[in-house]
Design a protein around this motif. Sequence first.
Motif, PDB file in Angstrom:
ATOM      1  N   UNK A  70      35.168  47.204  54.739  1.00  0.00           N
ATOM      2  CA  UNK A  70      36.464  47.540  54.150  1.00  0.00           C
ATOM      3  C   UNK A  70      37.631  46.977  54.956  1.00  0.00           C
ATOM      4  N   UNK A  71      37.440  46.784  56.271  1.00  0.00           N
ATOM      5  CA  UNK A  71      38.565  46.499  57.148  1.00  0.00           C
ATOM      6  C   UNK A  71      39.264  45.178  56.851  1.00  0.00           C
ATOM      7  N   UNK A  72      38.499  44.128  56.567  1.00  0.00           N
ATOM      8  CA  UNK A  72      39.121  42.840  56.268  1.00  0.00           C
ATOM      9  C   UNK A  72      39.988  42.947  55.031  1.00  0.00           C
ATOM     10  N   UNK A  73      39.469  43.586  54.002  1.00  0.00           N
ATOM     11  CA  UNK A  73      40.224  43.770  52.760  1.00  0.00           C
ATOM     12  C   UNK A  73      41.530  44.507  53.044  1.00  0.00           C
ATOM     13  N   UNK A  74      41.448  45.622  53.736  1.00  0.00           N
ATOM     14  CA  UNK A  74      42.625  46.453  53.971  1.00  0.00           C
ATOM     15  C   UNK A  74      43.669  45.699  54.791  1.00  0.00           C
ATOM     16  N   UNK A  75      43.219  45.040  55.855  1.00  0.00           N
ATOM     17  CA  UNK A  75      44.187  44.401  56.744  1.00  0.00           C
ATOM     18  C   UNK A  75      44.921  43.249  56.064  1.00  0.00           C
ATOM     19  N   UNK A  76      44.201  42.389  55.350  1.00  0.00           N
ATOM     20  CA  UNK A  76      44.875  41.250  54.726  1.00  0.00           C
ATOM     21  C   UNK A  76      45.802  41.706  53.606  1.00  0.00           C
ATOM     22  N   UNK A  77      45.442  42.751  52.880  1.00  0.00           N
ATOM     23  CA  UNK A  77      46.338  43.276  51.844  1.00  0.00           C
ATOM     24  C   UNK A  77      47.573  43.908  52.482  1.00  0.00           C
ATOM     25  N   UNK A  78      47.388  44.592  53.614  1.00  0.00           N
ATOM     26  CA  UNK A  78      48.539  45.174  54.311  1.00  0.00           C
ATOM     27  C   UNK A  78      49.482  44.086  54.825  1.00  0.00           C
ATOM     28  N   UNK A  79      48.920  42.991  55.354  1.00  0.00           N
ATOM     29  CA  UNK A  79      49.761  41.901  55.835  1.00  0.00           C
ATOM     30  C   UNK A  79      50.585  41.313  54.691  1.00  0.00           C
ATOM     31  N   UNK A  80      49.970  41.156  53.537  1.00  0.00           N
ATOM     32  CA  UNK A  80      50.716  40.619  52.401  1.00  0.00           C
ATOM     33  C   UNK A  80      51.836  41.572  51.994  1.00  0.00           C
TER      34      UNK A  80
END
Length: 395
Positions: free
Chosen positions: A322-332
């Motif tokens: 889940x972490x990669x998904x969450x982090x890249x969406x948060x950065x966007x």
Amino acid sequence: MSAIEQFRQATRQWLEANCPPSLRTATPDGEIVWGGRQVDFPSEDARLWFERMRDKGWFCPQWPSEYGGGGLSAEYNAVLESELRRLKCRPAQINLGIWMLGPVLLEFGSEAQKQALLPPMCRGEVRWCQGFSEPNAGSDLASLKTSAVVDGDDFVVNGTKIWTSYGDKSDWMYALVRTDPKAPKHQGISLIVLDMKSPGVSVSPIDLISGKSAFCQVFFDNVRVPQSQLIGPLNGGWNLGKSLLQHERKAMSKFGEFSLPTHFHLLPLIERYLPDSQAPADQALRARAQACAMNEHAYNLTVQRMGEEARAGLDISAIMAIMKLVHTEQERDKFEILLDALGYRALGVEGEPFSGQELAITRGWLNSYALTISGGSSEVQLNVIAKRVLNLPSA
């Protein structure tokens, strides 16, 4: 004093003495140090920090010492990471081989391969790139067509890879290739490593809208690769590729830990560009920024919890997914808010009247969309989470 506390004290003293004060900040754009045959250091301090961490074995602190690593246990490595964070030390180098290929080699490589490939990684002497995606095999990676045909003691490789990050600057590549075209698509794939200076390898950079790009397309024209550079079993590369992608997503999920690849702190920038404004639209934007900052803080706490659970021997594979998904969406989301705060100052591409920071924020926003694709697009990640974490049935 316990042994772990003695190690903490010694580590803290060593870092204080060896990490130059100029490198105790977030990593600015353009000052990332990449390991490789030709290392480009932005400063003498960066060179010193690289050499000291290399000589300490702390490029790969948990790898066995016989391969050049630091030989630390998970518990001791956690102390090292916490002390690096406490002092805000920049990474001494970034190396995709260490993050992604190395763990796969430790698990699946032969002893000869470990002895040949791991020590140069630990010394930062080889820069690696990943040859997975192809023009017609992105999210559906198992449809890849690049072929590797046995010819004597070699494979002869033909085809192309695309979206290869830093392919034009890399020394070696780890690549998925098709070694049995008659087998079901997931069963005819192998993992190989190859020298990017091999005859028949050519690289073409790909420009992106952000103004600069790490992406390349790599072409293989009868490239000969020794069979000794096959990692794992012949036609068994799909499982190794999945393992490698897990390590890639774990690495991408940790980009924010050392302010990579961006180094923009949201709330101070909001206050800078919206000073004392009471307009309803600005108040709403501040609320969005505060919510985003809270989500980022929750993410960082989850990273901390993930590390603690891993050290306790618990299974953290579901969280990692889940972490990669969450982090890249948060950065966007963060960059969307910053652009709204900049207003017309977010319209710049280069040069005056826009400041360097304003131009960097705009480019960061453009690049944030690429990060939601690289390492597995958000849509694919959601499918992976649904099937492999939540065990939801397929439609």
